[in-house]
Design an enzyme around this catalytic site. Structure first.
Site, short mmCIF file in Angstrom:
data_model
loop_
_atom_site.label_atom_id
_atom_site.label_comp_id
_atom_site.label_asym_id
_atom_site.label_seq_id
_atom_site.Cartn_x
_atom_site.Cartn_y
_atom_site.Cartn_z
N HIS A 61 0.83 -1.20 0.00
CA HIS A 61 0.00 0.00 0.00
C HIS A 61 0.87 1.25 0.00
CE1 HIS A 61 -3.40 2.62 1.25
NE2 HIS A 61 -2.46 3.23 1.94
N GLU A 62 1.89 1.27 0.84
CA GLU A 62 2.76 2.44 0.93
C GLU A 62 3.54 2.66 -0.36
OE1 GLU A 62 2.32 4.48 3.27
OE2 GLU A 62 1.08 3.15 4.47
N HIS A 84 1.50 4.27 -3.09
CA HIS A 84 1.42 5.74 -3.06
C HIS A 84 2.56 6.36 -3.87
CE1 HIS A 84 -1.93 6.50 -0.42
NE2 HIS A 84 -1.40 5.83 0.60
N GLU A 108 -6.17 6.60 -1.21
CA GLU A 108 -6.04 5.42 -0.35
C GLU A 108 -6.56 4.17 -1.04
OE1 GLU A 108 -4.45 5.24 2.51
OE2 GLU A 108 -3.96 7.36 2.33
#
Length: 248
Positions: free
Chosen positions: A126-127, A130, A185
């Site tokens: 997820h990070e 980004h 997100e």
């Protein structure tokens, strides 16, 4: 005063026209008036400040685990050609963050929450998502453009400028910045699942992780006023995406 407001709006319109770029990974246009390289200095300063002011864990096994899983994720994301730094911060709140210069922070609370490397890969994926999506540059660009418009509103409002700015700021936050952040997100969630699956981890554990996060959360902020999707929205979106890919 009206000329000032008109100028501010015209300036943003010009920025929007010149700052539109297509992101093939996301399949959509992005408004970018800065790039990630322009944010490197701020990122490095923020990282140094975090390391200076926050306690970091010296647990060799825990730090090695983060680096090991992280290396597989960044390779799967096509970012293995850059240097990545990781830190394990001593904090019982389950959390993680990424900086566009290639820095990832994970808390001890998160590491104790995840039940396997698949769930840790969910967070790190997820990070990294980004970063691939250039969300930091996009958010910065959107915030900067919004500030230009609000500055014009305050100038045009004369004695009522302060009140207009406050009301306008709230409206911009709820109507533009926060919903946009929620979209970021969800995009990072989808990219993260792509990367963890590509790296050999189980996509289904992404859903399991967010169920764990929902269970441990003490309170909740209404979704319309939060920078993150609600747990229910996030879980539903992940389940739908994983099913559409035929993954388990």
């Amino acid at each position: 005063m009206n000329r000032r407001l008109t100028f501010a709006i015209a300036a943003v319109a010009a920025l929007s026209a010149s700052g539109c770029a297509y992101n093939e990974t996301l399949g959509r246009n992005q408004f970018l008036i800065v790039d990630d390289s322009a944010l490197t200095q701020q990122s490095e300063a923020a990282w140094a400040e975090a390391l200076r002011t926050q306690r970091t864990s010296t647990d060799a096994a825990a730090n090695a685990r983060i680096r090991r899983v992280g290396a597989r994720i960044v390779e799967a994301a096509g970012l293995g050609d850059r240097t990545w730094d990781y830190a394990l911060f001593v904090d019982q709140t389950p959390n993680a963050f990424v900086l566009p210069s290639g820095k990832i922070g994970v808390t001890t609370g998160l590491l104790s929450l995840v039940r396997n490397d698949d769930q840790l890969a969910t967070v790190l994926g997820h990070e990294v998502g980004h970063v691939v999506a250039r969300h930091a540059a996009e958010r910065y660009s959107t915030s900067a453009a919004t500030s230009v418009v609000l500055g014009g509103v305050q100038s045009a409002a004369g004695d009522y400028g302060k009140a207009a700015g406050a009301i306008g700021g709230l409206g911009a936050q709820l109507g533009v910045l926060l919903p946009f952040s929620r979209n970021h997100e969800l995009e990072a969630d989808r990219l993260g699942v792509d990367y963890l699956q590509r790296a050999g981890y189980r996509p289904s554990e992404a859903v399991a992780l967010w169920r764990l996060m929902a269970e441990q959360r003490q309170g909740s902020t209404p979704e319309f006023a939060s920078t993150h999707p609600s747990d229910a929205s996030r879980i539903a979106a992940l389940e739908q995406y994983i099913a559409s890919k035929g993954w388990s």
